[in-house]
Design a protein around this motif. Structure first.
Motif, mmCIF file in Angstrom:
data_model
loop_
_atom_site.group_PDB
_atom_site.id
_atom_site.type_symbol
_atom_site.label_atom_id
_atom_site.label_comp_id
_atom_site.label_asym_id
_atom_site.label_seq_id
_atom_site.Cartn_x
_atom_site.Cartn_y
_atom_site.Cartn_z
ATOM 1 N N VAL A 103 17.231 -30.544 9.288
ATOM 2 C CA VAL A 103 16.420 -30.389 8.075
ATOM 3 C C VAL A 103 16.305 -31.723 7.350
ATOM 4 O O VAL A 103 15.245 -32.082 6.831
ATOM 5 C CB VAL A 103 17.032 -29.321 7.143
ATOM 6 C CG1 VAL A 103 16.201 -29.177 5.877
ATOM 7 C CG2 VAL A 103 17.097 -27.983 7.854
ATOM 8 N N ARG B 273 13.733 -33.780 9.117
ATOM 9 C CA ARG B 273 12.380 -33.311 8.849
ATOM 10 C C ARG B 273 11.920 -33.686 7.451
ATOM 11 O O ARG B 273 10.754 -33.989 7.226
ATOM 12 C CB ARG B 273 12.315 -31.796 9.032
ATOM 13 C CG ARG B 273 11.978 -31.406 10.448
ATOM 14 C CD ARG B 273 10.694 -32.059 10.849
ATOM 15 N NE ARG B 273 10.464 -31.952 12.286
ATOM 16 C CZ ARG B 273 9.775 -32.807 12.969
ATOM 17 N NH1 ARG B 273 9.297 -33.892 12.393
ATOM 18 N NH2 ARG B 273 9.569 -32.642 14.242
ATOM 19 N N ALA C 165 4.894 -32.334 11.267
ATOM 20 C CA ALA C 165 6.122 -31.626 11.649
ATOM 21 C C ALA C 165 5.816 -30.403 12.507
ATOM 22 O O ALA C 165 6.494 -30.141 13.508
ATOM 23 C CB ALA C 165 6.889 -31.206 10.395
ATOM 24 N N GLN D 143 10.822 -26.393 9.551
ATOM 25 C CA GLN D 143 10.605 -27.831 9.647
ATOM 26 C C GLN D 143 9.284 -28.222 8.975
ATOM 27 O O GLN D 143 9.202 -29.240 8.280
ATOM 28 C CB GLN D 143 10.591 -28.259 11.112
ATOM 29 C CG GLN D 143 11.922 -28.094 11.821
ATOM 30 C CD GLN D 143 11.946 -28.823 13.147
ATOM 31 O OE1 GLN D 143 11.549 -29.988 13.227
ATOM 32 N NE2 GLN D 143 12.409 -28.167 14.193
ATOM 33 N N ALA E 112 7.089 -30.004 16.296
ATOM 34 C CA ALA E 112 8.036 -28.951 16.638
ATOM 35 C C ALA E 112 7.489 -28.049 17.738
ATOM 36 O O ALA E 112 8.200 -27.695 18.688
ATOM 37 C CB ALA E 112 8.369 -28.121 15.391
ATOM 38 N N SER F 12 9.766 -28.028 5.141
ATOM 39 C CA SER F 12 10.620 -29.114 4.664
ATOM 40 C C SER F 12 9.884 -30.444 4.667
ATOM 41 O O SER F 12 9.950 -31.210 3.696
ATOM 42 C CB SER F 12 11.865 -29.198 5.544
ATOM 43 O OG SER F 12 12.690 -30.279 5.171
#
Length: 551
Positions: free
Chosen positions: A530, A533, A130, A163, A134, A166
């Protein structure tokens, strides 16, 4: 422990069971110290994060942001393709995941042996993927050729830390629940729910401009009005002077040893012989006298604004007394109220005929900005004061903000506070009250934090009684659970309060609720992002986990 049998998510295919041999304690496991067991957890996280981070680094070096984005996802994609090919009778292309794991072991990363360690590795895989994705998207937003590409990249890459958290929590929870229940679907559901628990921590971005910028914009429009030869009439200027003088008297401006001369300004009373200090509020007297002198005739709006700026400068002067600053502040409020409500009928064009028709539109625009800037300044002052107090007392900043706003909204508040509160629109008042009330989620988290902060678990309490001994958590370690829960709950409550506070700021700064486009532009993260993610790592762990060979 007997081997758990996992079935492929594709019912037509029979998949070999994934064996967790480490759940059968080895002699060496029994001999490991507590420090060694704890040390293996971050090593497992690093093992999981190594591949997506390395893939992103290599891909970025070869093809820039697009390559970094592809590199971070190459292993899950390759494993999915290989798993599909292996389903064809007579075809066995092996497992890219297994090869990668063997390579990590050769590099010195310890193999995960317990549910806790395998869950930690899953955390690393989800979080590493993630984060790299990102960051790649944010870089891509700077280099994309089309506006749509830049907008999509910016939107999907916002708040990389949230992110990352999560995704890591979602992946780790999926792995743990899947092993404990034997159900990949249960693991996926638990992972998604766990990842969504990070939603309250999503930070809202600030929109619009602050009070000073709003005033500057209004000032530019007022200058346009002045350029038309339009001024505020003598009657209105005199009325403003009288209002400011009354406010100053109510605020206890010190004129005990002073009288008004023939020009109406305050001077020393000749009978006050032997008095060393004529007034305790000399700066307030000086500003009031200046206003009285200027009230003898019409004034341009720019002149009134210039007077206000002179007064405002004294609020930041360390040589001006607190009492003077208090009085001058109330005088400024009166000028703001005047400029925020001035009507075109109060304007005149001496010797030049009627006031031009466009002066009304310009005045309405400037007046609206000026009025909004005054309200924004009140909120800024409250937030700044709360921040200073919280830093000094180490208490929650947002609770301090709530207390100050409650003093304004209280029906039994002082006349001054009620006057300030009544300047806000119904929507603004509703947003203020929402922040004060806190909402169900925030208040629930605060109650949890308060309760668990007083709850103690004896150090000798057995982990086995809670059924978590197999995850490597000792009984003594449970003593740390209530403080951790209390801290996390408090952080969650503060995050929700922060979002409400930022929402109030945005409403005040814009003078309305932000549009969807403005939310995206400012990076206001949404539940869908969210969910994505948390869901992607959970999906990968849940679907590919049973297909991955033993590590």
């Amino acid at each position: 422990m007997a081997d758990k049998q996992y079935e492929s998510v594709t019912p037509r295919i029979t998949v070999k069971p994934k064996k967790y041999e480490s759940l059968k304690p080895r002699a060496v496991d029994m001999e490991r110290s507590l420090a060694e067991k704890i040390g293996r957890v971050p090593s497992s996280i690093a093992r999981g994060a190594a591949i997506p981070l390395t893939g992103a680094a290599v891909g970025g070096a070869l093809a820039g942001p697009p390559g970094a984005l592809a590199g971070s996802m190459v292993l899950p994609a390759a494993e999915l393709v290989a798993s599909g090919l292996n389903m064809i009778p007579g075809v066995d292309v092996g497992s890219p995941y297994q090869l990668a794991q063997q390579g990590l072991t050769k590099l010195g990363f310890p193999e995960p042996e317990t549910t806790l360690e395998r869950s930690a590795q899953a955390v690393g895989e989800g979080a590493g993927g993630a984060y790299s994705q990102a960051k790649s998207l944010l870089n891509l937003a700077q280099t994309a050729k089309t506006p749509a590409g830049r907008q999509i990249s910016q939107t999907l890459g916002q708040q990389p830390l949230l992110q990352t958290t999560s995704a890591g929590i979602g992946a780790g929870t999926t792995q743990a629940v899947t092993e404990k229940t034997g159900s990949p679907m249960a693991g996926m559901g638990a992972g998604l729910a766990a990842g969504l628990s990070m939603l309250p921590f999503a930070q809202k971005g600030r929109l619009g401009v602050g009070s000073q910028q709003l005033k500057n914009q209004a000032s530019q429009i007022y200058q346009e009005i002045d350029n038309l030869g339009v001024q505020v009439g003598r009657t209105s200027v005199k009325d403003l002077s009288n209002r400011i003088e009354n406010i100053a008297k109510q605020a206890d401006i010190d004129t005990d040893f002073m009288i008004k001369n023939q020009n109406g300004v305050y001077v020393k009373n000749p009978e006050a012989r032997g008095v060393q200090k004529i007034t305790n509020t000399p700066e307030s007297i000086a500003e009031l006298n200046s206003i009285i002198v200027r009230s003898k005739g019409p004034q341009s709006i720019k002149q009134i604004e210039k007077q206000r700026q002179s007064m405002s400068d004294k609020l930041g002067d360390p040589n001006v007394s607190k009492n003077d600053k208090r009085i001058i502040g109330q005088m400024i409020d009166e000028i703001d109220d005047f400029l925020g409500n001035i009507d075109v009928n109060q304007l005149e064009r001496t010797g030049l005929g009627q006031v031009p028709a466009n002066a009304k539109d310009l005045l309405n625009s400037a007046r609206s900005m000026w009025k909004q800037s005054a309200k924004v300044r009140k909120i800024e002052d409250i937030f700044q004061s709360a921040e200073v107090r919280s830093a000094a007392t180490r208490k929650d900043k947002f609770q301090a903000i709530k207390n100050k706003l409650a003093q304004l909204a209280d029906p039994e508040a002082s006349a001054k506070n009620r006057k300030i509160y009544n300047t806000f629109s119904p929507d603004e008042k509703a947003e203020i009250n929402k922040l004060i009330d806190g909402g169900v989620g925030e208040n629930f988290l605060r109650d949890i934090s308060s309760f668990t902060s007083k709850f103690n678990i004896p150090l000798g309490f057995g982990a086995g009684s809670l059924g978590i001994g197999s995850m490597g958590i000792s009984g003594g370690g449970l003593a740390a659970v209530p403080p951790i829960i209390s801290g996390i709950s408090s952080m969650g409550a503060s995050a929700l309060a922060r979002n409400r506070a930022t929402g109030l700021e945005n409403l005040m700064r814009l003078g309305r609720q932000p549009t969807i486009g403005e939310r995206v532009q400012a990076g206001l993260i949404n539940p869908a992002l969210v969910s994505t993610r948390a869901g992607f790592p959970a999906l990968e762990q849940g679907l590919l986990g049973p297909l991955k060979p033993n590590q």
